[in-house]
Design a protein around this motif. Structure first.
Motif, PDB file in Angstrom:
ATOM      1  N   ASP A 183       1.237 -10.195  28.069  1.00 18.27           N
ATOM      2  CA  ASP A 183       1.156 -10.480  29.504  1.00 18.27           C
ATOM      3  C   ASP A 183       0.323 -11.728  29.775  1.00 18.27           C
ATOM      4  OD1 ASP A 183       2.755  -8.335  30.210  1.00 18.27           O
ATOM      5  OD2 ASP A 183       1.054  -6.967  30.450  1.00 18.27           O
ATOM      6  N   LEU A 184      -0.778 -11.887  29.043  1.00 25.74           N
ATOM      7  CA  LEU A 184      -1.620 -13.078  29.235  1.00 25.74           C
ATOM      8  C   LEU A 184      -0.881 -14.341  28.767  1.00 25.74           C
ATOM      9  CD1 LEU A 184      -5.114 -11.750  28.157  1.00 25.74           C
ATOM     10  CD2 LEU A 184      -4.365 -12.338  30.463  1.00 25.74           C
ATOM     11  N   VAL A 185      -0.177 -14.247  27.652  1.00 24.86           N
ATOM     12  CA  VAL A 185       0.582 -15.390  27.160  1.00 24.86           C
ATOM     13  C   VAL A 185       1.666 -15.774  28.162  1.00 24.86           C
ATOM     14  CG1 VAL A 185       2.133 -16.195  25.331  1.00 24.86           C
ATOM     15  CG2 VAL A 185       0.084 -14.876  24.747  1.00 24.86           C
TER      16      VAL A 185
END
Length: 67
Positions: A12-14
């Motif tokens: 999700d962060l990527v």
């Protein structure tokens, strides 16, 4: 002493930083060298050092790869 922080890199962060960039292709204002251009350059370099010591060539390049 504090314990080292653990990185929590998640998909999700990527996904928050991923962006698709359209490739515009080659720049039409540039003149690109052909294999014949490079061959002529090498022949000229070798001809400029007849019967001389070995010719050393240092080449540096950068590879940019988008998987």
């Amino acid at each position: 002493m504090r314990a080292p922080r653990q990185m929590a890199l998640t998909p999700d962060l990527v996904a928050q930083v991923h962006r698709v960039l359209e490739d515009p292709g080659p720049d039409p204002t540039w003149t690109y060298h052909t294999n014949e251009d490079y061959d002529a350059l090498v022949q000229g370099l070798l001809a400029s050092h007849p019967n001389g010591p070995d010719t050393w060539l240092f080449a540096y390049g950068s590879l940019i790869w988008k998987p």
